[in-house]
Design a protein around this motif. Structure first.
Motif, mmCIF file in Angstrom:
data_model
loop_
_atom_site.group_PDB
_atom_site.id
_atom_site.type_symbol
_atom_site.label_atom_id
_atom_site.label_comp_id
_atom_site.label_asym_id
_atom_site.label_seq_id
_atom_site.Cartn_x
_atom_site.Cartn_y
_atom_site.Cartn_z
ATOM 1 N N GLY A 1 0.770 -1.663 0.174
ATOM 2 C CA GLY A 1 -0.022 0.184 -0.157
ATOM 3 C C GLY A 1 0.631 0.915 0.369
ATOM 4 N N TYR A 2 1.865 1.519 0.667
ATOM 5 C CA TYR A 2 2.670 2.267 0.691
ATOM 6 C C TYR A 2 2.964 2.465 -0.398
ATOM 7 C CZ TYR A 2 6.979 5.633 1.668
ATOM 8 O OH TYR A 2 8.003 6.630 1.944
ATOM 9 N N ASP B 1 -3.706 3.516 1.069
ATOM 10 C CA ASP B 1 -3.534 2.123 0.622
ATOM 11 C C ASP B 1 -2.850 1.768 1.589
ATOM 12 O OD1 ASP B 1 -5.392 2.911 -1.447
ATOM 13 O OD2 ASP B 1 -4.040 1.036 -2.445
ATOM 14 N N THR B 2 -2.185 1.747 2.306
ATOM 15 C CA THR B 2 -0.285 1.828 3.461
ATOM 16 C C THR B 2 -1.830 1.169 4.719
ATOM 17 O OG1 THR B 2 0.477 3.767 2.861
ATOM 18 C CG2 THR B 2 1.052 2.423 4.722
ATOM 19 N N GLY B 3 -2.684 1.961 4.754
ATOM 20 C CA GLY B 3 -3.303 1.260 5.778
ATOM 21 C C GLY B 3 -4.635 0.712 5.442
ATOM 22 N N SER B 4 -5.288 0.779 4.196
ATOM 23 C CA SER B 4 -6.328 0.072 4.644
ATOM 24 C C SER B 4 -6.205 -1.436 3.881
ATOM 25 C CB SER B 4 -7.510 0.548 3.230
ATOM 26 O OG SER B 4 -6.523 0.891 2.273
ATOM 27 N N LEU B 5 -4.823 -1.526 3.271
ATOM 28 C CA LEU B 5 -4.729 -2.721 2.626
ATOM 29 C C LEU B 5 -4.018 -3.587 3.571
ATOM 30 C CD1 LEU B 5 -2.708 -2.305 -0.174
ATOM 31 C CD2 LEU B 5 -5.261 -3.176 -0.168
ATOM 32 N N ALA B 6 -3.561 -3.117 4.606
ATOM 33 C CA ALA B 6 -2.725 -3.978 5.723
ATOM 34 C C ALA B 6 -3.762 -4.044 6.841
ATOM 35 C CB ALA B 6 -2.274 -2.670 6.410
#
Length: 364
Positions: A114-115, A271-276
């Motif tokens: 995501g990052y 996406d860094t947070g949501s995918l994780a």
């Protein structure tokens, strides 16, 4: 780390015996991750704002009105969640437990993907980001490794390690054999991307994620306890109770992040947070053998993902759209619903679905 250092002192000092109790350590994990997020949130937001300039690129075909006012809001706020979660888990978790590492490494791995996606979006000011095929390949590789470790760490009696449990059915599992690995991958990757699709309004994704994390904390604790699992007639998987530490850290980090993500958001998780976060929920569900229950508790995420699938399929087959815009929260925006109205009503739905999902533990 604290667990390994201080639990050994319990024989000499009775007060340190607290570190042998998961309930005490999960409380510590929640508070630690929340404090880290509270303390370092403003500094991280300042850094992201200074580095990103224009912030996350806004979709030109997105909802009119308030979305334009969000231009310039920094993204990658998921870094705050990840750092808080990892530090807290390392402090309070049993680092010899394979299930703890499975959930944490899936979370970090998906966060890294995501990052990369967020970085490309911000640096090129293009909403497309990382190539979708590359993202999926990387996600499935990480998920496959995680499911394999779960299979190897679960008792193999009667094919139980590759079994699929069903809610409302007591002492019954369907042995998927070798097909359990691709099934588990679909659960993890599907959960991750479903949360990603839900993350479109301030606070919309993080609260349902916390609700699901709290629900699966309870499930993981019960599944990892032979007495409770036997009484409830649910699968018993030794060691899975330690997942509660990771999910507790996620809950605390989520609370800290929500402080800065509440409308109007100072930062987006990206996406860094949501995918994780989706990866964390999916891997926890696979580890505790409650994959189908995840679809109930995380029904809001399922609804968001299905709305996109239906919209795309309908447009390709008939040239017509079912919704004014997908994911479905944008449909309600197009209908004129205020953002707080959508967010709070979706939170209510998430609570109701969580209660239904938890009820399956007893109704068997």
């Amino acid at each position: 780390m604290l667990y390994h250092l201080l639990s050994e002192l319990s024989e000499q000092y009775q007060m340190f015996n607290l570190f042998n109790y998961i309930t005490f350590r999960v409380g510590g994990a929640v508070m630690t991750s929340m404090l880290i997020a509270f303390i370092f949130g403003p500094k991280l937001i300042d850094v992201l704002r200074s580095k990103q300039g224009k912030g996350q690129p806004i979709r030109l075909d997105g909802p009119e009105g308030h979305i334009i006012a969000k231009a310039g809001t920094p993204t990658m706020g998921g870094l705050l969640i990840l750092v808080s979660l990892v530090v807290s888990t390392l402090l309070w978790g049993d680092l010899t437990n394979p299930f703890l590492w499975v959930v944490m490494l899936v979370t970090v791995g998906f966060g890294a993907i995501g990052y990369a996606d967020d970085y490309l979006k911000v640096s090129t000011q293009n909403p497309q980001g990382l190539n979708s095929k590359i993202k999926l390949i990387l996600e499935f590789l990480i998920a496959a490794a995680a499911v394999y470790v779960c299979v190897q760490s679960t008792p193999a009696a009667d094919g139980y390690h590759t079994g699929l449990a069903f809610p409302f059915l007591k002492d019954f599992t369907l042995n998927l054999g070798i097909f359990f690995i691709p099934f588990g991958c679909i659960v993890i990757v599907g959960a991750s991307n479903a949360v990603n699709l839900t993350d479109g309004l301030d606070g919309l994704a993080i609260v349902p994620v916390m609700i699901a994390a709290a629900s699966f904390s309870a499930i993981a604790y019960l599944v990892g306890n032979s007495v409770y699992s036997s009484y409830l007639g649910i699968p018993y998987v030794p060691g899975t109770a330690e997942i509660v530490i990771v999910l507790g850290a996620l809950l605390g980090a989520g609370l800290g992040f929500l402080w800065y993500n509440a409308p109007p958001a100072m930062v987006f998780m990206g996406d860094t947070g949501s995918l994780a976060l989706g990866g964390a929920l999916g891997s926890a569900a696979v580890a505790v053998k409650h994959e189908i229950v995840l679809a109930i508790i995380g029904g809001l995420f399922v609804l968001e993902a299905v709305s996109v699938i239906v919209q795309v399929a309908s447009f390709k087959l008939t040239g017509k759209r079912v919704f004014r815009m997908a994911p479905i929260h944008h449909h309600f925006e197009k209908k004129g619903w205020a953002e707080p109205t959508i967010v709070i009503r979706f939170w209510i739905i998430a609570v109701i679905l969580a209660l239904i999902g938890l009820s399956t533990l007893k109704l068997r």
